[in-house]
Every structure is written in C-alpha cells, then in structure tokens.
Design a protein around this motif. Structure first.
Motif, mmCIF file in Angstrom:
data_model
loop_
_atom_site.group_PDB
_atom_site.id
_atom_site.type_symbol
_atom_site.label_atom_id
_atom_site.label_comp_id
_atom_site.label_asym_id
_atom_site.label_seq_id
_atom_site.Cartn_x
_atom_site.Cartn_y
_atom_site.Cartn_z
ATOM 1 N N UNK A 95 33.268 37.872 31.633
ATOM 2 C CA UNK A 95 32.750 36.644 32.225
ATOM 3 C C UNK A 95 32.807 35.476 31.254
ATOM 4 N N UNK A 96 33.253 34.342 31.766
ATOM 5 C CA UNK A 96 33.311 33.127 30.958
ATOM 6 C C UNK A 96 34.690 32.816 30.424
ATOM 7 N N UNK A 97 35.653 33.703 30.644
ATOM 8 C CA UNK A 97 37.012 33.501 30.161
ATOM 9 C C UNK A 97 37.970 33.395 31.344
ATOM 10 N N UNK A 98 39.019 32.598 31.173
ATOM 11 C CA UNK A 98 40.061 32.514 32.185
ATOM 12 C C UNK A 98 40.936 33.759 32.097
ATOM 13 N N UNK A 99 41.354 34.283 33.239
ATOM 14 C CA UNK A 99 42.195 35.474 33.245
ATOM 15 C C UNK A 99 43.114 35.449 34.455
ATOM 16 N N UNK A 100 44.318 36.010 34.281
ATOM 17 C CA UNK A 100 45.283 36.106 35.375
ATOM 18 C C UNK A 100 45.780 37.535 35.575
ATOM 19 N N UNK A 101 45.634 38.366 34.564
ATOM 20 C CA UNK A 101 46.046 39.758 34.653
ATOM 21 C C UNK A 101 44.800 40.632 34.553
ATOM 22 N N UNK A 102 44.525 41.388 35.612
ATOM 23 C CA UNK A 102 43.308 42.200 35.664
ATOM 24 C C UNK A 102 43.687 43.685 35.613
ATOM 25 N N UNK A 103 43.445 44.296 34.468
ATOM 26 C CA UNK A 103 43.747 45.711 34.262
ATOM 27 C C UNK A 103 42.508 46.438 33.750
ATOM 28 N N UNK A 104 41.338 45.960 34.181
ATOM 29 C CA UNK A 104 40.091 46.439 33.596
ATOM 30 C C UNK A 104 39.243 47.290 34.531
ATOM 31 N N UNK A 105 39.414 47.168 35.838
ATOM 32 C CA UNK A 105 38.452 47.757 36.778
ATOM 33 C C UNK A 105 39.041 48.855 37.648
ATOM 34 N N UNK A 106 40.203 49.356 37.278
ATOM 35 C CA UNK A 106 40.851 50.456 38.017
ATOM 36 C C UNK A 106 41.074 50.107 39.484
ATOM 37 N N UNK A 107 41.406 48.839 39.728
ATOM 38 C CA UNK A 107 41.685 48.392 41.081
ATOM 39 C C UNK A 107 43.158 48.654 41.429
ATOM 40 N N UNK A 108 43.440 48.676 42.704
ATOM 41 C CA UNK A 108 44.815 48.717 43.178
ATOM 42 C C UNK A 108 45.398 47.313 43.058
ATOM 43 N N UNK A 109 46.580 47.111 42.441
ATOM 44 C CA UNK A 109 47.116 45.761 42.278
ATOM 45 C C UNK A 109 47.656 45.152 43.564
ATOM 46 N N UNK A 110 47.719 45.930 44.645
ATOM 47 C CA UNK A 110 48.266 45.450 45.917
ATOM 48 C C UNK A 110 47.139 45.114 46.905
ATOM 49 N N UNK A 111 47.529 44.413 47.991
ATOM 50 C CA UNK A 111 46.625 44.027 49.076
ATOM 51 C C UNK A 111 45.663 42.925 48.644
ATOM 52 N N UNK A 112 46.209 41.932 47.953
ATOM 53 C CA UNK A 112 45.404 40.776 47.550
ATOM 54 C C UNK A 112 44.920 40.014 48.783
#
Length: 346
Positions: free
Chosen positions: A26-43
């Motif tokens: 929290x508090x930082x800009x981010x564009x690549x999310x590889x932290x929460x074990x989410x599926x990268x599809x179905x945005x």
C-alpha cells in the motif's frame, strides 16, 4: 468512558491482524501484480479488492461530512453489529443493554457470541428513559444498543435521553441510524468528537435503494475503527459493491428524489390507512415505514399474504400486540394494499 484497552477484549487488543498482500504494498504505484496468487486473466474480476476501500471512503467522507479514518464499511450493517460483540464483549462474561422493542439482530448476535442481552422496555410512546436503561448497567456491560429511528416503531428516540446515556455510560453506545435519511433530525455522526464512546451505524439499503449490494457504514473515532479493521475479514467488501457505490455517490440527486417521494407517499398512505375501520391507531414515524395497531393482525396478515401482499406482522413483539409494520412502497403498491384492506371490511 473507560480507556479503550479496558473495553476491548484482551485477545483482540493483543491481536496481530492478518496482513494481506495488498496491505503490504500500500502506498506505492504498481502495474505488475505477482503477490496474491491471483489468476492473471479475466480482468478486472481476477484481482482482490482494496481491503480498506480507500476510494469509497474518500468519496463517502465528502458526502457524509466526516473524516475517512472515522469510517468502517461492512457487509451490511449486520457485520458492524456482529463485530461490536467480537471486538468488545467477552463471551460468557460481559453483557449488553438494548431497548425493547428494537431491531432483532442485536439479540441474535448476542446469542451467537454467547453474550448476555439485557432488554429495557420503552414507554407507551416508544420512548427511551435513560435513567431506567442505565439502572441495569453494571461493570460487565460493554455495549448499549439504540436504534433511532427505531425498528419496528419508526420513531426517533429522544435526543436528550440518548445524550444522557452517552455521557453517563462508561462503555460504547451504538446508535443505529439505518433510517436516518427519512428523519429531519441531525445525524449523531456529526457528534463523534463530542462523544468518543459513540458508534453510529448507517446503510445503503434504505434511502439509497441498494439493499442488494450489502454495504453498511459505521462511524466512530479512529481508534475504534482501527479495532474493527483488525478483526474484519481482509476483503470483506467485494469489488462489485465498491464500484456500484461509487456510481451511486456520483449521482446524489437521485436518492434525494427517492426520499422526497417516499416522504410524500408516507403521509398519504398513513392518512388512508388511518381511515380504515380495521385500523385502531397509526403511530408517528420518522422512517420509511410505520406501525399500525389493527383489529386482528394475524388474520389481516394471513389474508394479505393470500393475495400476494406482504407486510410485517409484529404482534408477537412486546408493546406491538396486534400491530402491522407497513413499508412505504410506490403509489400503485400502496393503493393495492389499501384496496385489499378495504375489501376485508365488507
């Protein structure tokens, strides 16, 4: 008011809350999310929602005239009700005090959490007597529940009596204002600085016409809100709800029009209901419903159900014997109700 560490359950005061992946960056800009074990599809449905609903709280703070740090958002007001027990009332030890009659979830949550529930009967005008309520408070009373406008009676509780409870009670006082948008009284959320032991509940289910999205609000001092946030589930408000409420708040005129229309229709419906032979009394209300004493609540209720018209039979509630609770609907719905009731008098 007692110090908050004395009101809070010791295990909760010591609790190290779960830290979600989204909390940690929290508090930082981010564009690549590889932290929460989410599926990268179905945005965008693949991503976890903001656990603290920051954007919603910023918009809500402007709308409600409070600071964002004074807002908790729950899965309906019922989450905020249940959390009050889980945070502050030790099971099998502590107790809570509430008015009677009132909203039934206060007692249900007390029973679920194994906390003694002490009801205090309102007077014949459905009003609170602070002295009577405070007389049953003891050292293990952690919470007082006050619903205003009250459910099922519809009336605002006397403001001076509420303030007396807030001043004298050493624990937390929860004022449930689910129906406050239909009342002319100023909300108690504007008095948080005056009363550090105050929690005010409101909802998007009533005036905002959004019961389906399940979003409740609690307003309190930042220290109380922080305790709520320690105990709530990490992602308690889903992304669909957060987006919907932002859309709702972008058009604040619509709910105001709904409220104005319902208030006008409330006056008309109550007048017509009072003219029915089967009606003995229609009680004053500050909500989007009213309570009416009738000749035979159970019989009338059953006949309405048989015609597909659903009201609430409150005859088994103390002080509400032979009473029906009527929600104000559209003009057409209200006329359908009155026409059906007129036929019962033949």
């Amino acid at each position: 008011m007692k110090p908050l560490n004395q009101l809070c359950r010791p295990c909760i005061w010591r609790l190290r809350p779960y830290s979600s992946a989204r909390d940690e960056y929290s508090g930082h800009e981010a564009t690549v999310f590889l932290d929460a074990n989410e599926n990268p599809y179905n945005h965008p449905l693949n991503r976890y929602p903001d656990p603290l609903q920051t954007e919603v709280k910023m918009a809500l703070a402007k709308r409600k005239g409070v600071r964002p740090e004074n807002i908790f958002l729950g899965n309906g007001s019922d989450e905020a009700i249940d959390l009050a027990y889980r945070c502050f009332a030790e099971p099998g030890v502590d107790n809570v005090v509430a008015i009677e009659p009132t909203y039934g979830m206060y007692k249900v949550c007390a029973d679920i959490n194994n906390v003694e529930y002490r009801p205090v009967l309102l007077d014949e005008h459905f009003q609170l007597n602070a002295e009577k309520l405070l007389s049953i408070v003891d050292d293990h009373t952690k919470l007082v529940w006050l619903c205003s406008p009250n459910n099922p009676t519809g009336n605002d509780l006397d403001e001076d009596q509420i303030c007396e409870v807030l001043r004298q009670f050493q624990g937390l006082v929860i004022v449930d204002e689910a129906y406050a948008d239909f009342s002319s009284r100023r909300s108690f959320r504007f008095r948080l600085d005056e009363f550090p032991n105050l929690i005010v509940l409101q909802t998007f289910s009533k005036a905002w016409g959004s019961a389906a999205i399940r979003l409740g609000m609690a307003f309190a001092c930042a220290d109380i809100i922080n305790i709520y946030n320690k105990v709530k589930y990490p992602y308690n408000i889903n992304a669909l709800t957060q987006r919907e409420v932002l859309k709702l708040m972008a058009d604040p005129i619509k709910p105001s029009c709904w409220v104005a229309s319902l208030l006008e229709e409330r006056t008309r419906l109550m007048k017509r209901f009072a003219e029915l032979v089967l009606c003995y009394e229609v009680y004053p209300t500050d909500a989007n419903f009213f309570l009416a004493r009738v000749s035979d609540a159970q019989r009338i209720y059953d006949q309405l159900v048989a015609q597909g018209i659903i009201v609430r039979n409150r005859t088994r509630v103390r002080l509400c014997e032979n009473c029906l609770r009527i929600t104000v609907g559209t003009l057409e719905e209200n006329d359908t109700l009155i026409d059906a009731l007129k036929q019962m008098q033949l």
